[in-house]
Design an enzyme around this catalytic site. Structure first.
Site, PDB file in Angstrom:
ATOM      1  CG  ASP A  67      -4.053  -2.420  -7.842  1.00 25.89           C
ATOM      2  OD1 ASP A  67      -5.118  -1.768  -7.894  1.00 25.89           O
ATOM      3  OD2 ASP A  67      -3.943  -3.515  -7.274  1.00 25.89           O
ATOM      4  CG  ASP A  78      -4.066  -4.216 -11.299  1.00 22.55           C
ATOM      5  OD1 ASP A  78      -4.702  -3.145 -11.297  1.00 22.55           O
ATOM      6  OD2 ASP A  78      -3.827  -4.873 -10.273  1.00 22.55           O
TER       7      ASP A  78
END
Length: 615
Positions: free
Chosen positions: A318, A516
């Site tokens: 990420d 996420d």
């Protein structure tokens, strides 16, 4: 756990003393030496015998502990008390070493839990503070931490300023400055200032409690190799027992062996064919590795995740909060139409100080550091979510926010900054552009080195982010990431992970946010940042407690070392068993040598696994 390891070692040592005494008494009193050997049997073998019997009753199958007890008892039954006692003694020592390995794997967490205070100074309704048990604290309670005290609960600083030593949680030796809005963790040390903290989590959700839970989960979850070995053990133990029984009974009838010789060879086979070393090939290396990883700031939830880590060939990151700090800073200030930087930022900071938006915080902080703050309060302040803010100040109507909100057109400077992936804030006075402020996310110091280390391990790196392509490309270029996937919603991140899986990619996903969590769960291995969202930590297989991405390559190397040592242990233990069985088949192996060869190989295998505690 430490008590168990100590007791087992003491009992093993006591058994050894009785064996040594029996050797001496054998020359003096033939009856007494048998009793001394019997005492060695009882003291050294009690723990393993109890473990083997209870496990067999519970699982309804024979195990290696029972096999060794039967072998020792059989040796004594045919008159070889010394050999049986030595077998028990070395078996007890190897068991104590295994307990020591398990104890070492929890030592760091146990010491951390012991740092958490039992009591806290809780604020009462009248503003006074009284000592209260930490177990009675609730979310929303306000506590005070004095200089030199350990922080009793996870929370947010609401008043005060101090440096907090967090090495027990993050592994970082340098104290971290904590002031209004900063997060603090139970068990860390407040060094030099008073802090007022609002409790944000229940006791079971404290960082230290979650760390302890992760370690306990990792200890009980067996890796794939260990599960395969244990499945093999189920059949192997039965084969060894049957083979020993046949050797004890058939040769006198078929080969005219003496019964004593036949029973002797059966006992030797029972000893040397027991898979003790094979059973110890995996767990000591794994537990040593988990302890090493915890010391470096990475907690794995299970042994399987750590065992698989060396297979990873793709790491997906990420962006915000993982490769970057997740906070925006002012990178450029471009005044227009005769305004200068100090005037522009002073006015912007005065107006933005009324806003709670993260962009406002960045502008106010920059102006404060550059001494641009104006002691003028804006009037008629209005905040339009998603657009910007409006206020009157110095006789003008100011608008700060998007180009649409301020009513200005993008010029070449603005277009250039946007192409660099920066976030633009426009400032207009009475509808005329007064200037622009560009902000950018800050890349983590360790991100570049972490990516380089992964590339050295031939790992493909990809960044998956919900940010724009330009912003993503800018960070990717700085970090050295191989590939960028921008404008990704949570389900898009899952698709990226699955696409690599279809290409035989073993994907490790690294993230910190709620968005996420699905990708962390879908990945071959999910790794959450320690200061990330709870849901991300729950979905992941491992947690980077100190947010240090450099540890990824370290853990990959450690996982490879563990795999190598496990392979060494399995090959060595199998080779020893085969050689001893062959030697026994050719009547070239005595029971004492069989005991030493078998149990010696077990101890060597365990000690080989303990090497992973280092480095």
């Amino acid at each position: 756990m430490q008590l168990k390891a100590n007791v087992e070692m003491i009992l093993a040592a006591a058994a050894g003393i009785f064996i040594a005494a029996a050797w001496q008494m054998n020359r003096v009193d033939a009856d007494l030496y048998v009793w001394l050997y019997a005492a060695a049997f009882l003291i050294g073998g009690f723990s393993k015998a109890k473990e083997g019997i209870l496990s067999s009753l519970e699982e309804k199958k024979l195990n290696v502990e029972l096999l060794m007890i039967i072998a020792a008892a059989g040796s004594a039954a045919i008159g070889y008390w010394g050999e049986g006692a030595i077998l028990i003694f070395i078996f007890a020592v190897s068991g104590a070493l295994e307990s020591y390995t398990l104890q070492k794997s929890t030592k760091e967490i146990s010491s951390l839990l012991s740092l958490q205070p039992d009591e806290a100074w809780k604020r009462q309704s009248d503003g006074t503070y009284i000592k209260t048990a930490v177990s009675k604290l609730s979310v929303g309670d306000v506590i005070q931490i004095k200089p030199g005290e350990r922080i009793p609960a996870d929370g947010i600083v609401t008043s005060g300023k101090s440096e907090v030593e967090e090495s027990a949680v993050t592994g970082e030796p340098v104290p971290s400055l904590k002031e209004n809005g900063a997060e603090v963790y139970a068990g860390t040390l407040n060094t030099n200032g008073f802090l007022i903290v609002t409790v944000t989590k229940e006791l079971s959700e404290f960082m230290v409690s979650r760390m302890a839970a992760l370690v306990r989960e990792a200890q009980t979850a067996k890796p794939r190799t260990q599960r395969k070995i244990e499945k093999f053990e189920e059949h192997y133990v039965n084969i060894v027992l049957l083979s020993s029984a046949l050797i004890a009974v058939l040769p006198p009838f078929l080969l005219n062996w003496a019964w004593e010789e036949s029973l002797y060879r059966a006992m030797v086979l029972l000893v040397v064919a027991s898979p003790c070393a094979l059973m110890a090939s995996t767990m000591p290396p794994l537990l040593s590795s988990l302890s090493n990883a915890a010391r470096q700031g990475i907690l794995f939830k299970n042994g399987t995740a750590f065992e698989k880590f060396n297979e990873v060939n793709v790491v997906a990151f990420d962006k915000t909060g993982t490769l970057t700090e997740g906070r925006l800073i002012v990178s450029d200030v471009i005044p227009e139409n005769d305004w200068n930087v100090n005037e522009l930022m002073g006015i912007a900071a005065a107006i933005e100080s009324k806003s709670s938006h993260p962009l406002a915080d960045a502008i106010v902080k920059w102006s404060s550091e550059k001494n641009c703050i104006l002691n003028i309060k804006p009037e008629e302040f209005k905040d339009e979510p998603g657009l910007g803010i409006e206020a009157e100040m110095l006789g003008k109507k100011w608008r700060i926010g998007s180009a649409e909100w301020t009513g200005v057109l993008l010029n070449k400077k603005a277009q250039g900054l946007e192409e660099e992936g920066k976030t633009l804030i426009f400032i207009a006075a009475d509808g005329v552009l007064a200037g622009m402020i560009a902000l950018e996310d800050v890349i983590r110091n360790e991100s570049v080195f972490a990516i380089q280390s992964l590339h050295k391990n031939h790992v493909h790196t990809v960044m998956v982010t919900g940010d724009s392509h330009r912003a993503a490309e800018r960070i990717a270029l700085k970090a050295g990431v191989d590939e960028v996937k921008a404008r990704c919603m949570p389900h898009d991140k899952v698709k990226v992970v699955l696409q690599y899986k279809e290409k035989n990619g073993k994907v490790a996903m690294v993230g910190d946010g709620i968005n996420d969590a699905p990708a962390l769960a879908a990945a071959y291995i999910g790794i959450a940042m320690g200061k990330g969202r709870d849901i991300a930590i729950e979905a992941a297989d491992a947690v980077l407690m100190n947010n240090d991405l450099n540890r990824l390559s370290n853990m990959m190397d450690l996982s490879k070392r563990m795999k190598k040592i496990v392979r060494q242990n399995i090959i060595f233990s199998m080779a020893v068993i085969i050689m001893l069985i062959i030697a026994n088949a050719f009547d070239a192996l005595s029971l004492p040598l069989g005991v030493i060869g078998h149990e010696g190989s077990t101890i060597l295998v365990i000690l080989n696994g303990l090497r992973l505690l280092r480095g």
